[in-house]
Design an enzyme around this catalytic site. Structure first.
Site, PDB file in Angstrom:
ATOM      1  N   LYS A  72     109.578  84.434 -22.081  1.00 18.13           N
ATOM      2  CA  LYS A  72     109.742  82.992 -22.854  1.00 18.13           C
ATOM      3  C   LYS A  72     109.934  81.906 -21.712  1.00 18.13           C
ATOM      4  O   LYS A  72     109.559  80.864 -22.144  1.00 18.13           O
ATOM      5  CB  LYS A  72     111.317  83.320 -23.472  1.00 18.13           C
ATOM      6  N   ASP A 108     113.592  79.623 -32.368  1.00 15.26           N
ATOM      7  CA  ASP A 108     114.705  80.301 -32.293  1.00 15.26           C
ATOM      8  C   ASP A 108     115.745  79.579 -32.914  1.00 15.26           C
ATOM      9  O   ASP A 108     116.748  80.035 -33.723  1.00 15.26           O
ATOM     10  CB  ASP A 108     115.076  80.806 -31.053  1.00 15.26           C
TER      11      ASP A 108
HETATM   12  N1  LIG Z   1     117.978  87.592 -33.034  1.00 18.61           N
HETATM   13  C1  LIG Z   1     116.766  86.780 -32.547  1.00 18.61           C
HETATM   14  O1  LIG Z   1     115.724  86.353 -32.995  1.00 18.61           O
HETATM   15  C2  LIG Z   1     117.096  86.474 -31.021  1.00 18.61           C
HETATM   16  C3  LIG Z   1     116.280  85.235 -30.576  1.00 18.61           C
HETATM   17  C4  LIG Z   1     116.392  85.125 -29.065  1.00 18.61           C
HETATM   18  C5  LIG Z   1     117.222  85.884 -28.284  1.00 18.61           C
HETATM   19  N2  LIG Z   1     118.158  87.021 -28.975  1.00 18.61           N
HETATM   20  C6  LIG Z   1     118.930  87.671 -28.235  1.00 18.61           C
HETATM   21  O2  LIG Z   1     119.874  86.599 -27.426  1.00 18.61           O
HETATM   22  C7  LIG Z   1     120.256  87.297 -26.309  1.00 18.61           C
HETATM   23  C8  LIG Z   1     120.083  86.068 -25.321  1.00 18.61           C
HETATM   24  O3  LIG Z   1     118.808  85.979 -24.960  1.00 18.61           O
HETATM   25  P1  LIG Z   1     118.327  84.886 -23.827  1.00 18.61           P
HETATM   26  O4  LIG Z   1     116.705  84.940 -23.839  1.00 18.61           O
HETATM   27  O5  LIG Z   1     119.063  83.800 -23.875  1.00 18.61           O
HETATM   28  O6  LIG Z   1     118.607  85.884 -22.558  1.00 18.61           O
HETATM   29  P2  LIG Z   1     118.926  85.207 -21.002  1.00 18.61           P
HETATM   30  O7  LIG Z   1     118.029  83.896 -20.855  1.00 18.61           O
HETATM   31  O8  LIG Z   1     118.499  86.392 -20.181  1.00 18.61           O
HETATM   32  O9  LIG Z   1     120.550  84.985 -20.934  1.00 18.61           O
HETATM   33  C9  LIG Z   1     121.361  85.917 -21.000  1.00 18.61           C
HETATM   34  C10 LIG Z   1     122.868  85.417 -21.207  1.00 18.61           C
HETATM   35  O10 LIG Z   1     123.721  86.555 -21.213  1.00 18.61           O
HETATM   36  C11 LIG Z   1     124.456  86.158 -20.414  1.00 18.61           C
HETATM   37  N3  LIG Z   1     125.185  87.632 -20.112  1.00 18.61           N
HETATM   38  C12 LIG Z   1     124.331  88.755 -19.853  1.00 18.61           C
HETATM   39  N4  LIG Z   1     125.072  89.874 -19.361  1.00 18.61           N
HETATM   40  C13 LIG Z   1     126.460  89.368 -19.507  1.00 18.61           C
HETATM   41  C14 LIG Z   1     127.572  90.176 -19.553  1.00 18.61           C
HETATM   42  N5  LIG Z   1     127.805  91.256 -19.251  1.00 18.61           N
HETATM   43  N6  LIG Z   1     128.864  89.373 -19.756  1.00 18.61           N
HETATM   44  C15 LIG Z   1     128.814  88.091 -20.113  1.00 18.61           C
HETATM   45  N7  LIG Z   1     127.585  87.481 -20.295  1.00 18.61           N
HETATM   46  C16 LIG Z   1     126.414  88.040 -19.862  1.00 18.61           C
HETATM   47  C17 LIG Z   1     124.186  85.737 -19.038  1.00 18.61           C
HETATM   48  O11 LIG Z   1     125.114  85.007 -18.455  1.00 18.61           O
HETATM   49  P3  LIG Z   1     124.987  84.473 -16.773  1.00 18.61           P
HETATM   50  O12 LIG Z   1     124.262  83.104 -17.046  1.00 18.61           O
HETATM   51  O13 LIG Z   1     126.312  84.288 -16.291  1.00 18.61           O
HETATM   52  O14 LIG Z   1     124.017  85.504 -16.167  1.00 18.61           O
HETATM   53  C18 LIG Z   1     123.161  84.485 -19.762  1.00 18.61           C
HETATM   54  O15 LIG Z   1     123.898  83.396 -20.227  1.00 18.61           O
HETATM   55  C19 LIG Z   1     119.488  88.547 -25.862  1.00 18.61           C
HETATM   56  O16 LIG Z   1     120.022  89.791 -26.032  1.00 18.61           O
HETATM   57  C20 LIG Z   1     118.237  88.402 -26.995  1.00 18.61           C
HETATM   58  O17 LIG Z   1     117.715  89.723 -27.454  1.00 18.61           O
HETATM   59  C21 LIG Z   1     117.825  87.233 -30.260  1.00 18.61           C
END
Ligand SMILES: NC(=O)c1ccc[n+]([C@@H]2O[C@H](COP(=O)([O-])OP(=O)(O)OC[C@H]3O[C@@H](n4cnc5c(N)ncnc54)[C@H](OP(=O)(O)O)[C@@H]3O)[C@@H](O)[C@H]2O)c1
Length: 277
Positions: A72, A108
Site C-alpha cells: 500500500k 479505506d
Molecule cells: N477492514 C479493512 O478493510 C481494513 C483496511 C485497511 C487496514 N485494515 C487493518 O488495519 C490494520 C492496520 O493496517 P495498516 O495498513 O495501517 O498497518 P501499518 O501501516 O503496518 O500500521 C500498523 C499500526 O499498528 C501499530 N501496532 C502494531 N503492533 C502493535 C502492538 N503490538 N501494539 C500496539 N500497536 C501496534 C503500529 O504502531 P507503531 O507505529 O508503534 O509501530 C502502527 O500504528 C491491519 O491489521 C489491517 O489488516 C483493515
C-alpha cells in the site's frame, strides 16, 4: 486467452501473501449482482516485483487493482498521479488505469465511514472519537472522520511521535489531537477505533482503563481472529456496541468498484454472505 476473453475487463488484487484475500469473492459478487462480466484475480507479488508487474499489467490492458499488504505504501510512489484521499493516507489501496499509467486512490476511509455511519447507524457528528494506530489505515480514515464533524478527533499510537507528525501534516484539514496512550487516562470517548495491527500478534494496545463513555462503540478495523483481542478487551471495559472491520472491507471494495465501473454495488447481501462463511 481468446479474443472474447480479452474484451472482458480485468481487475485484481496484488499482495504477499494474497491467497487469504476475500477481494476476488467480493468483486465477483458485486459483478454478478449488477449483471456485469469482469475478471478479478489475486496475484502474489513480491515487493521488488511490484513496479515491473504494474508496468506489465498496464501493457496487457488491465483496468484496475486493489493493493494489500505489503504494497500500500510503496505503490503510492509508483503511481503517475494520486487522489487527495491517497495523498492524505500516504498509502494506495486502489489503482485506476489511465492512458499512460496508474492513478492511486485510497478507499479505506470512505469504506470505514460508510460502514460506521450508514450500516451501523453510528452518529459521529458532535461525538468524541479516538483512533488507535498511526499506519496507513489510521491515516486513511482521519480525513473522512473529520468530515463527519466529531467534537474531538484524537489519535494515539504505540510510537508516540507519529500522531504528532500526522496531526501537524493534516492541520489544514482540521483539528486532530495527538495523545500518548498514558495521557488518555481519565478521558472518555464515544467512538473508539482500533486501526493497529496488534490483533495479528494476538495483542491489544496498552491503554488506560475507563476510556468508553456510556453507549460507546468499539470498532476494530481488523476482522476474523485479528479482531478478537481488541473486541474482547473493549467488551470487558464496558463498550456498549462492538464491530469488526468486515463491513469496512466490503464498503472499501464497493468504493473501488464504483471508481472502476461507475456504479456502486449493493453491499448488504455481500456482507451477509461473508459473515455466513
Ligand atoms: N477492514 C479493512 O478493510 C481494513 C483496511 C485497511 C487496514 N485494515 C487493518 O488495519 C490494520 C492496520 O493496517 P495498516 O495498513 O495501517 O498497518 P501499518 O501501516 O503496518 O500500521 C500498523 C499500526 O499498528 C501499530 N501496532 C502494531 N503492533 C502493535 C502492538 N503490538 N501494539 C500496539 N500497536 C501496534 C503500529 O504502531 P507503531 O507505529 O508503534 O509501530 C502502527 O500504528 C491491519 O491489521 C489491517 O489488516 C483493515
Amino acid at each position: 486467452m481468446s479474443n472474447v476473453d480479452r474484451e472482458v475487463s480485468r481487475y485484481g488484487v496484488l499482495g504477499q501473501p494474497v491467497a487469504h484475500s476475500k477481494s476476488p469473492r467480493i468483486h465477483a459478487a458485486f459483478a454478478k449482482s449488477l449483471g456485469q462480466k469482469l475478471l478479478y484475480e489475486a496475484y502474489e507479488i513480491a515487493p521488488d516485483e511490484l513496479g515491473p508487474s504494474l508496468t506489465r499489467f498496464h501493457g496487457e490492458g488491465w483496468q484496475g487493482f486493489n493493493l494489500t499488504l505489503p504494497h500500500k505504501t510503496a505503490a503510492a510512489s509508483l503511481c503517475e498521479s494520486r487522489t487527495d484521499a491517497a495523498e492524505q493516507a500516504g498509502a494506495v489501496n486502489t489503482l485506476i488505469r489511465t492512458a499512460t499509467g496508474w492513478q492511486g486512490d485510497n478507499t479505506d476511509g470512505a469504506g470505514l465511514v460508510r460502514d460506521l455511519v450508514a450500516n451501523l447507524g453510528v452518529v459521529v457528528k458532535g461525538k468524541r472519537v479516538l483512533v488507535l494506530g498511526a499506519g496507513g489505515a489510521a491515516r486513511g480514515i482521519l480525513a473522512p472522520l473529520l468530515a463527519e464533524a466529531p467534537s474531538i478527533l484524537a489519535i494515539s499510537n504505540r510510537n508516540p511521535w507519529k500522531p504528532e507528525e500526522i496531526a501537524a501534516a493534516m492541520k489544514p484539514l482540521g483539528n486532530i489531537v495527538p495523545r500518548t496512550h498514558l495521557s488518555l487516562k481519565g478521558d472518555q470517548f464515544d467512538v473508539l477505533l482500533n486501526a493497529t495491527s496488534a490483533g495479528h500478534q494476538g495483542s491489544v494496545p496498552r491503554l488506560p482503563p475507563g476510556l468508553f463513555a456510556p453507549g460507546a462503540i468499539a470498532y476494530d478495523l481488523n476482522y476474523g481472529p485479528a479482531s478478537e483481542p481488541f473486541l474482547a478487551w473493549a467488551k470487558a471495559e464496558g463498550a456498549s456496541k462492538l464491530s469488526d472491520g468486515l463491513g469496512m472491507l466490503v464498503e472499501q471494495a464497493a468504493e473501488a468498484f464504483q471508481r472502476w465501473r461507475g456504479t456502486r454495488p449493493e453491499t448488504t447481501a455481500v456482507l451477509a454472505g461473508l459473515r455466513a462463511g
